[in-house]
Design an enzyme around this catalytic site. Structure first.
Site, mmCIF file in Angstrom:
data_model
loop_
_atom_site.group_PDB
_atom_site.id
_atom_site.type_symbol
_atom_site.label_atom_id
_atom_site.label_comp_id
_atom_site.label_asym_id
_atom_site.label_seq_id
_atom_site.Cartn_x
_atom_site.Cartn_y
_atom_site.Cartn_z
ATOM 1 N N HIS A 72 0.840 -1.201 0.000
ATOM 2 C CA HIS A 72 0.000 0.000 0.000
ATOM 3 C C HIS A 72 0.878 1.256 0.000
ATOM 4 C CE1 HIS A 72 -4.269 -1.393 1.370
ATOM 5 N NE2 HIS A 72 -3.759 -2.210 0.462
ATOM 6 N N TYR A 201 -9.442 5.912 7.167
ATOM 7 C CA TYR A 201 -9.564 6.328 8.573
ATOM 8 C C TYR A 201 -10.635 7.418 8.637
ATOM 9 C CZ TYR A 201 -5.178 3.875 9.665
ATOM 10 O OH TYR A 201 -4.207 2.915 9.851
ATOM 11 N N PRO A 293 -4.168 1.129 18.581
ATOM 12 C CA PRO A 293 -3.878 0.564 17.250
ATOM 13 C C PRO A 293 -4.046 1.555 16.094
ATOM 14 C CG PRO A 293 -5.896 -0.366 18.124
ATOM 15 C CD PRO A 293 -5.289 0.442 19.215
ATOM 16 N N LYS A 297 1.037 0.455 14.951
ATOM 17 C CA LYS A 297 2.422 0.397 15.426
ATOM 18 C C LYS A 297 2.717 -0.794 16.332
ATOM 19 C CE LYS A 297 3.647 3.611 13.082
ATOM 20 N NZ LYS A 297 4.292 3.054 11.903
ATOM 21 N N TYR A 385 3.894 6.851 9.691
ATOM 22 C CA TYR A 385 3.021 5.703 9.399
ATOM 23 C C TYR A 385 3.807 4.566 8.733
ATOM 24 C CZ TYR A 385 -1.307 3.204 8.212
ATOM 25 O OH TYR A 385 -2.321 2.253 8.133
HETATM 26 P P1 FAS Z 1 1.521 -10.958 22.200
HETATM 27 O O1 FAS Z 1 0.583 -10.546 23.300
HETATM 28 O O2 FAS Z 1 1.020 -11.074 20.808
HETATM 29 O O3 FAS Z 1 2.148 -12.398 22.552
HETATM 30 C C1 FAS Z 1 2.524 -12.702 23.879
HETATM 31 C C2 FAS Z 1 2.499 -14.215 24.021
HETATM 32 O O4 FAS Z 1 2.948 -14.535 25.347
HETATM 33 C C3 FAS Z 1 1.079 -14.781 23.884
HETATM 34 O O5 FAS Z 1 1.084 -15.870 22.981
HETATM 35 C C4 FAS Z 1 0.727 -15.219 25.308
HETATM 36 O O6 FAS Z 1 -0.097 -16.370 25.319
HETATM 37 C C5 FAS Z 1 2.093 -15.518 25.894
HETATM 38 N N1 FAS Z 1 2.131 -15.409 27.360
HETATM 39 C C6 FAS Z 1 1.520 -14.481 28.138
HETATM 40 N N2 FAS Z 1 1.787 -14.728 29.444
HETATM 41 C C7 FAS Z 1 2.605 -15.825 29.475
HETATM 42 C C8 FAS Z 1 3.218 -16.563 30.503
HETATM 43 N N3 FAS Z 1 3.043 -16.217 31.788
HETATM 44 N N4 FAS Z 1 3.978 -17.634 30.179
HETATM 45 C C9 FAS Z 1 4.161 -17.987 28.874
HETATM 46 N N5 FAS Z 1 3.602 -17.335 27.834
HETATM 47 C C10 FAS Z 1 2.829 -16.262 28.149
HETATM 48 N N6 FAS Z 1 -1.309 -3.915 16.677
HETATM 49 C C11 FAS Z 1 -1.362 -3.331 15.459
HETATM 50 O O7 FAS Z 1 -0.311 -2.926 14.950
HETATM 51 N N7 FAS Z 1 -2.570 -3.175 14.815
HETATM 52 C C12 FAS Z 1 -3.744 -3.647 15.355
HETATM 53 O O8 FAS Z 1 -4.813 -3.503 14.769
HETATM 54 C C13 FAS Z 1 -3.731 -4.280 16.608
HETATM 55 N N8 FAS Z 1 -4.884 -4.779 17.173
HETATM 56 C C14 FAS Z 1 -4.822 -5.403 18.404
HETATM 57 C C15 FAS Z 1 -5.976 -5.936 19.025
HETATM 58 C C16 FAS Z 1 -5.899 -6.557 20.285
HETATM 59 C C17 FAS Z 1 -7.152 -7.119 20.934
HETATM 60 C C18 FAS Z 1 -4.666 -6.625 20.965
HETATM 61 C C19 FAS Z 1 -4.576 -7.248 22.355
HETATM 62 C C20 FAS Z 1 -3.523 -6.102 20.370
HETATM 63 C C21 FAS Z 1 -3.589 -5.495 19.076
HETATM 64 N N9 FAS Z 1 -2.458 -4.985 18.447
HETATM 65 C C22 FAS Z 1 -2.478 -4.385 17.235
HETATM 66 C C23 FAS Z 1 -1.193 -5.081 19.053
HETATM 67 C C24 FAS Z 1 -0.691 -6.494 18.845
HETATM 68 O O9 FAS Z 1 -0.662 -6.774 17.479
HETATM 69 C C25 FAS Z 1 0.624 -6.587 19.534
HETATM 70 O O10 FAS Z 1 1.421 -5.437 19.302
HETATM 71 C C26 FAS Z 1 1.398 -7.808 19.167
HETATM 72 O O11 FAS Z 1 0.587 -8.927 19.383
HETATM 73 C C27 FAS Z 1 2.650 -7.810 20.036
HETATM 74 O O12 FAS Z 1 3.213 -9.058 19.943
HETATM 75 P P2 FAS Z 1 3.928 -9.705 21.229
HETATM 76 O O13 FAS Z 1 4.777 -8.684 21.878
HETATM 77 O O14 FAS Z 1 4.502 -10.973 20.733
HETATM 78 O O15 FAS Z 1 2.748 -9.961 22.295
HETATM 79 C C1 PHB Z 2 -5.958 -3.827 10.858
HETATM 80 O O1 PHB Z 2 -6.072 -4.136 9.655
HETATM 81 O O2 PHB Z 2 -6.241 -4.618 11.792
HETATM 82 C C2 PHB Z 2 -5.475 -2.439 11.215
HETATM 83 C C3 PHB Z 2 -4.925 -1.648 10.219
HETATM 84 C C4 PHB Z 2 -4.479 -0.367 10.533
HETATM 85 C C5 PHB Z 2 -4.613 0.092 11.836
HETATM 86 C C6 PHB Z 2 -5.160 -0.714 12.837
HETATM 87 C C7 PHB Z 2 -5.600 -1.981 12.525
HETATM 88 O O3 PHB Z 2 -4.202 1.361 12.129
#
Ligand code: FAS
Ligand code: PHB
Length: 393
Positions: A72, A201, A293, A297, A385
Site C-alpha cells: 500500500h 480512517y 492501534p 504500530k 506511518y
Molecule cells: P503478544 O501478546 O502477541 O504475545 C505474547 C504471548 O505470550 C502470547 O502468545 C501469550 O499467550 C504468551 N504469554 C503471556 N503470558 C505468558 C506466561 N506467563 N507464560 C508464557 N507465555 C505467556 N497492533 C497493530 O499494529 N494493529 C492492530 O490492529 C492491533 N490490534 C490489536 C488488538 C488486540 C485485541 C490486541 C490485544 C492487540 C492489538 N495490536 C495491534 C497489538 C498487537 O498486534 C501486539 O502489538 C502484538 O501482538 C505484540 O506481539 P507480542 O509482543 O509478541 O505480544
Molecule cells: C488492521 O487491519 O487490523 C489495522 C490496520 C491499521 C490500523 C489498525 C488496525 O491502524
C-alpha cells in the site's frame, strides 16, 4: 534442559526473535502458556512497516508476505463527509507498508520454527523466572504434571502486556507510564471484498471508524465504541448499519456485508515500561509497551525491539561484547516513544472524546484540513506511518 536464550511467549515477538537467533546460530527455547491454535486464533494487526518486512526477510520467512500481502502506497482520511488521499509513497520518496495479517506472520514463523526443529513448549503453566539478576538465570514451568527447569544465559520476556516477565521485576526497578482511552474498538473480520483499495480512517460525528483488509476478499473493519460496550450487544447487522452511518456515500454504495468470522472489542491504551532490561532479562514487544492501534504500530514496535535484541545477542556471542546489550533499552525506547507519540496524536485526531465538544471538533477538522493540504504535514504523518528507520548500535 539448557539453552542460550529462553524466550517467554510465542506471539510475533517471541517467534521472530527465535527465528532470528536461530539464523544467527544462537540456541533458543520458547515457553508459551497457550496452545499454538489459540495463539493463531487471536485476530490483531494488519499493517507491516518496511522495517518489519526486512526482519522477516532476515529470518527467512517473508516469501508468503510478498506473494499474498498487499503493498500500500497511501491511506485515505474521511472527515466532514469527504475523503482525502495521503500519498505516503510520494511523501517518503518511495516507502510503503505491506497489508498482511499478524495471524499470517505468526503462522509463517511457527511453520519455519517447526521446520527448523526448534523447541517450543506450548501449554506451559505457572511459568516463573529466576536469578535473572545473576549470571545463571532460569525459567521454571509446569507441564504434563511435572515441574521443569530451563537453564539459560538470557531470558527474553516476549509474553505481552499481561505476561509474567515484567511482573517478575521488582516494582522499584521499573517505571510505568500509562494513558487509558475512554473508548474501545469493535472489530469485525468478514470474507467480503474491501470497500476500497486502501485503508480509510474516518473521523465522524458518531465516532471513529476504520476500513481495513487482509486480502482482496477478506475485510477488517473497526468502529469506536464506549469503553463499557460489550461485543454480545452487537449483531452483525448492527455492526454493518453503524459502519454505514460512518461512511461517505461512495463507501456506503460499495460496502459488501457478510457474516462475521470474528468480532471483538479491544480496549485502547498507551503504555511504556522503562527500562526494558533487568540484568539478564530483556523485555520486548507488548511486554514493555502498548499503543492504541490507530497508527498500526503495535506489531511493528514488537518487531523492531526484536531486531535490536537479536543484533545485541549476536554481538555478545560473536564478539563476547556486552556493549550492544547495554544499549538495548535506550535504543528501543527512543523508537518506542516516537511511535507512542504518533499513535497518541493520530488517536486524538480521529476519535470522539467525551470532552471533545464543538470547539474540539473544529480543532480536529482544522488539523485534518491542514494535513490534507500541507505537504509538510502530510510528510510528517507519512514518515511515521510507514515507520521510522532503525538506528545502529
Ligand atoms: P503478544 O501478546 O502477541 O504475545 C505474547 C504471548 O505470550 C502470547 O502468545 C501469550 O499467550 C504468551 N504469554 C503471556 N503470558 C505468558 C506466561 N506467563 N507464560 C508464557 N507465555 C505467556 N497492533 C497493530 O499494529 N494493529 C492492530 O490492529 C492491533 N490490534 C490489536 C488488538 C488486540 C485485541 C490486541 C490485544 C492487540 C492489538 N495490536 C495491534 C497489538 C498487537 O498486534 C501486539 O502489538 C502484538 O501482538 C505484540 O506481539 P507480542 O509482543 O509478541 O505480544
Ligand atoms: C488492521 O487491519 O487490523 C489495522 C490496520 C491499521 C490500523 C489498525 C488496525 O491502524
Amino acid at each position: 534442559m539448557r539453552t542460550q536464550v529462553a524466550i517467554i511467549g510465542a506471539g510475533p515477538a517471541g517467534l521472530l526473535l527465535g527465528q532470528l537467533l536461530h539464523v544467527a546460530g544462537i540456541d533458543n527455547v520458547i515457553v508459551e502458556r497457550q496452545t499454538g491454535d489459540y495463539v493463531l486464533g487471536r485476530i490483531r494487526a494488519g499493517v507491516l512497516e518496511q522495517v518489519t518486512m526486512d526482519l522477516l526477510k532476515k529470518a527467512g520467512v517473508d516469501a508468503r508476505a510478498h506473494a499474498e500481502g498487499l503493498p500500500h502506497h497511501g491511506i485515505e482520511l474521511l472527515f466532514q463527509g469527504q475523503r482525502h488521499r495521503i500519498d505516503m509513497h510520494a511523501h517518503t520518496h518511495g516507502r510503503q507498508v505491506m497489508v498482511y495479517g499478524q495471524t499470517e506472520v505468526t503462522r509463517d514463523l511457527m511453520e519455519a520454527r517447526a521446520a527448523a526443529g526448534l523447541t517450543t513448549i506450548y501449554g506451559a503453566a505457572n511459568v516463573s523466572l529466576h536469578d535473572f539478576d545473576g549470571e545463571r538465570p532460569r525459567v521454571r514451568y509446569e507441564k504434563d504434571g511435572a515441574t521443569h527447569e530451563l537453564e539459560c544465559d538470557f531470558i527474553a520476556g516476549c509474553d505481552g502486556y499481561h505476561g509474567v516477565s515484567r511482573a517478575s521485576v521488582p516494582a522499584s526497578a521499573v517505571k510505568l507510564y500509562e494513558k487509558v482511552y475512554p473508548f474501545g474498538w469493535l472489530g469485525m473480520l468478514a470474507d467480503v471484498p474491501p470497500v476500497s483499495d486502501e485503508l480509510i480512517y474516518c473521523n465522524t460525528p458518531r465516532g471513529f471508524a476504520l476500513c481495513s483488509m487482509r486480502s482482496r476478499t477478506r475485510s477488517r473493519y473497526y468502529v469506536q465504541v464506549p469503553v463499557e460496550e460489550k461485543v454480545e450487544n452487537w449483531s452483525d447487522d448492527a455492526f454493518w448499519n453503524e459502519l454505514r452511518l460512518r461512511l461517505d456515500p461512495e463507501g456506503r454504495e460499495r460496502l459488501v456485508t457478510g457474516p462475521a468470522l470474528e468480532k471483538s472489542i479491544a480496549p485502547l491504551r498507551s503504555f511504556v515500561a522503562e527500562p526494558m532490561r533487568f540484568g539478564r532479562l530483556f523485555l520486548a514487544g507488548d511486554a514493555a509497551h502498548i499503543v492504541p492501534p490507530t497508527g498500526a504500530k503495535g506489531l511493528n514496535l514488537a518487531a523492531s525491539d526484536v531486531g535490536y535484541l537479536y543484533q545485541a545477542l549476536e554481538r555478545f556471542y560473536g564478539e563476547r561484547s556486552s556493549s550492544a546489550l547495554d544499549r538495548y533499552s535506550d535504543l528501543c525506547l527512543r523508537r518506542i516513544w516516537k511511535a507512542e507519540r504518533f499513535s497518541w496524536w493520530f488517536t486524538s485526531l480521529m476519535h470522539r472524546f467525551p470532552d471533545t465538544g464543538d470547539f474540539g471538533q473544529k480543532i480536529q477538522e482544522a488539523e485534518l484540513d491542514y494535513l490534507v493540504h500541507s505537504p509538510a504535514a502530510a510528510t510528517s504523518l507519512s514518515e511515521n506511518y510507514v515507520g521510522l528507520p532503525l538506528e545502529s548500535f
